[in-house]
Design a protein around this motif. Structure first.
Motif, PDB file in Angstrom:
ATOM      1  N   UNK A 147      41.007  -1.884 110.253  1.00 42.20           N
ATOM      2  CA  UNK A 147      40.470  -2.780 109.215  1.00 42.20           C
ATOM      3  C   UNK A 147      38.968  -2.934 109.438  1.00 42.20           C
ATOM      4  N   UNK A 148      38.193  -2.194 108.706  1.00 47.54           N
ATOM      5  CA  UNK A 148      36.737  -2.242 108.881  1.00 47.54           C
ATOM      6  C   UNK A 148      36.162  -3.596 108.487  1.00 47.54           C
ATOM      7  N   UNK A 149      36.936  -4.383 107.703  1.00 43.69           N
ATOM      8  CA  UNK A 149      36.459  -5.700 107.285  1.00 43.69           C
ATOM      9  C   UNK A 149      36.983  -6.818 108.181  1.00 43.69           C
ATOM     10  N   UNK A 150      37.569  -6.461 109.315  1.00 39.08           N
ATOM     11  CA  UNK A 150      38.153  -7.460 110.197  1.00 39.08           C
ATOM     12  C   UNK A 150      37.099  -8.422 110.730  1.00 39.08           C
ATOM     13  N   UNK A 151      37.330  -9.705 110.543  1.00 35.75           N
ATOM     14  CA  UNK A 151      36.383 -10.710 111.052  1.00 35.75           C
ATOM     15  C   UNK A 151      36.360 -10.715 112.578  1.00 35.75           C
ATOM     16  N   UNK A 152      37.520 -10.483 113.193  1.00 33.26           N
ATOM     17  CA  UNK A 152      37.581 -10.440 114.653  1.00 33.26           C
ATOM     18  C   UNK A 152      36.794  -9.255 115.194  1.00 33.26           C
ATOM     19  N   UNK A 153      36.959  -8.096 114.574  1.00 35.98           N
ATOM     20  CA  UNK A 153      36.224  -6.913 115.021  1.00 35.98           C
ATOM     21  C   UNK A 153      34.721  -7.129 114.912  1.00 35.98           C
ATOM     22  N   UNK A 154      34.291  -7.756 113.849  1.00 35.58           N
ATOM     23  CA  UNK A 154      32.853  -8.018 113.666  1.00 35.58           C
ATOM     24  C   UNK A 154      32.328  -8.968 114.737  1.00 35.58           C
ATOM     25  N   UNK A 155      33.108 -10.002 115.088  1.00 32.64           N
ATOM     26  CA  UNK A 155      32.680 -10.951 116.118  1.00 32.64           C
ATOM     27  C   UNK A 155      32.620 -10.272 117.482  1.00 32.64           C
ATOM     28  N   UNK A 156      33.591  -9.414 117.778  1.00 29.36           N
ATOM     29  CA  UNK A 156      33.579  -8.686 119.049  1.00 29.36           C
ATOM     30  C   UNK A 156      32.411  -7.712 119.103  1.00 29.36           C
ATOM     31  N   UNK A 157      32.142  -7.036 118.000  1.00 28.27           N
ATOM     32  CA  UNK A 157      31.010  -6.106 117.952  1.00 28.27           C
ATOM     33  C   UNK A 157      29.690  -6.829 118.206  1.00 28.27           C
ATOM     34  N   UNK A 158      29.539  -8.011 117.619  1.00 29.83           N
ATOM     35  CA  UNK A 158      28.307  -8.775 117.789  1.00 29.83           C
ATOM     36  C   UNK A 158      28.107  -9.159 119.251  1.00 29.83           C
ATOM     37  N   UNK A 159      29.158  -9.668 119.887  1.00 32.27           N
ATOM     38  CA  UNK A 159      29.041 -10.027 121.304  1.00 32.27           C
ATOM     39  C   UNK A 159      28.758  -8.793 122.147  1.00 32.27           C
ATOM     40  N   UNK A 160      29.470  -7.693 121.884  1.00 28.96           N
ATOM     41  CA  UNK A 160      29.306  -6.469 122.670  1.00 28.96           C
ATOM     42  C   UNK A 160      27.878  -5.933 122.571  1.00 28.96           C
ATOM     43  N   UNK A 161      27.303  -5.938 121.373  1.00 27.28           N
ATOM     44  CA  UNK A 161      25.941  -5.442 121.192  1.00 27.28           C
ATOM     45  C   UNK A 161      24.940  -6.306 121.952  1.00 27.28           C
ATOM     46  N   UNK A 162      25.082  -7.617 121.827  1.00 30.41           N
ATOM     47  CA  UNK A 162      24.157  -8.526 122.505  1.00 30.41           C
ATOM     48  C   UNK A 162      24.271  -8.395 124.017  1.00 30.41           C
TER      49      UNK A 162
END
Length: 391
Positions: free
Chosen positions: A360-375
């Protein structure tokens, strides 16, 4: 006079070693050991500072070497092949006729166990931990590993839960052989460099070391072998994610050589460069998180920790600020990220055996994890992720 053990297994140099110890004013023979069990028993008495060992001694492996270091007995390979010594973690080798140099090596007998590890690369170890009660450790570990791989980092996800792994099932992997068991057995025999042969490839930059298929197999992951694997992970990846167990019991006896159920969890947390602590955003989950963070501080005082609050939702009735204030007030730690409850996306990924961001490319959880991982990667890793380097 310092005691020395001999475990020669009838090697030609044994008579020379005995003559040297009998004539030495600095060293004395503590015991001639007939096998590895006898060697470990003698080492644990605390009366010896070094052990002269033949690499042909039956049963000699990385775990035996590790346990000698734990007992503050410095293993010295006599007339042993250099590469074999390095593979087992033996840092000192003497040739026949060089025993008089033992005195120069004895100050190294007090080195810590970590000094037995081979030189490693710059790869980081990140342990994902959380208290009991299914706070979402494996989901977060898998999501972070996927996010870092998408950032262009060579990433290895290790299912290191001694109570039974879940990562393989989450990805729909039907391995008959546990990657963790196979890799640890190889490492124990001095073949830690074979780690990549036991990985399951998920994508170009993400590989998984599958976990224990049954909880009762925990004792087959030997402490010394696990130590070698952790070092090899740094060499073979830019970042390795360790999905560890919840239980921190027996932390007080971490230096014990005896096998313990939670040793893999404690060892992973001890060696990790960073710990991601996952808690669930509800009264029970937060209570367990607060208690667990205090236990983590007691078990691994040096741990650098990021707190992630998982499964946040409006129905709880608490704002993120209120949750963050509660956690900081009771633990002294700030919450670094809030991960939304995204059950439909998690269910879809799990049923199909796919990564969350892939399912699910629109997953809110995936987006939050990606943001933390990048930072986190931009701040902590020596290897710059694509988002930091500019795409």
């Amino acid at each position: 006079m310092s005691g020395v053990l001999i475990a020669a297994d009838g090697a030609p140099w044994e008579s020379e070693a005995l003559a040297f110890l009998n004539s030495s004013t600095d060293f004395g023979l503590e015991r001639r050991c007939v096998d590895v069990a006898d060697l470990l028993s003698a080492a644990q008495t605390g009366d010896a500072v070094a052990a002269l060992i033949s690499l042909d001694l039956p049963g000699l492996d990385a775990d035996i070497v590790y346990r000698l270091f734990q007992s503050h007995v410095h293993p010295v390979a006599v007339d042993g092949e250099t590469n074999r010594c390095a593979a087992l973690g033996i840092t000192t080798r003497l040739g026949i006729g060089e025993l008089s140099a033992l005195a120069d090596l004895l100050p190294r007998a007090e080195v810590q166990v970590d000094d037995a590890l081979p030189a490693v690369g710059a790869g980081a170890l990140v342990a994902v931990w959380g208290p009991g009660g299914a706070p979402g450790r494996s989901t977060v570990a898998l999501g972070l590993a996927d996010a870092w791989a998408r950032e262009g980092l060579r990433t290895i996800l290790v299912d290191a839960d001694p109570y039974g792994g879940a990562i393989a099932q989450m990805l729909g992997v039907l391995d008959e052989v546990s990657g963790l068991l196979a890799a640890s057995r190889a490492a124990n025999e001095g073949r830690a460099a074979e780690l990549t042969e036991h990985l399951y490839g998920v994508s170009d930059r993400l590989a998984v070391l599958t976990g224990l298929p049954r909880p009762d197999l925990w004792s087959q992951v030997r402490t010394g072998a696990a130590q070698r694997l952790l070092g090899q992970l740094r060499t073979d990846s830019d970042v390795s994610v360790l999905d560890v167990g919840f239980c921190l019991e027996d932390a007080g006896s971490f230096d014990s050589a005896a096998p313990r159920r939670n040793q893999l969890t404690l060892q992973s947390l001890e060696e990790a460069d960073h710990v991601v602590a996952v808690g669930r955003a509800d009264p029970v989950g937060l209570t367990r998180l607060v208690r667990g963070l205090h236990d983590l501080d007691s078990a691994i005082p040096s741990a650098e920790v990021s707190v992630l609050i998982n499964m946040t939702r409006a129905t709880i009735g608490w704002s993120e600020a209120e949750i963050a204030d509660t956690v900081e007030r009771l633990t002294g730690r700030k919450a670094q990220a809030f991960l939304p409850l995204d059950q439909s996306a998690v269910d879809e990924a799990l049923i199909n055996g796919r990564l969350l961001g892939e399912s699910r490319t629109d997953s809110r959880l995936a987006k939050a994890l990606n943001k933390f991982a990048q930072e986190w990667a931009t701040q902590h890793l020596k290897v710059r992720p694509l988002s930091a380097a500019g795409r």
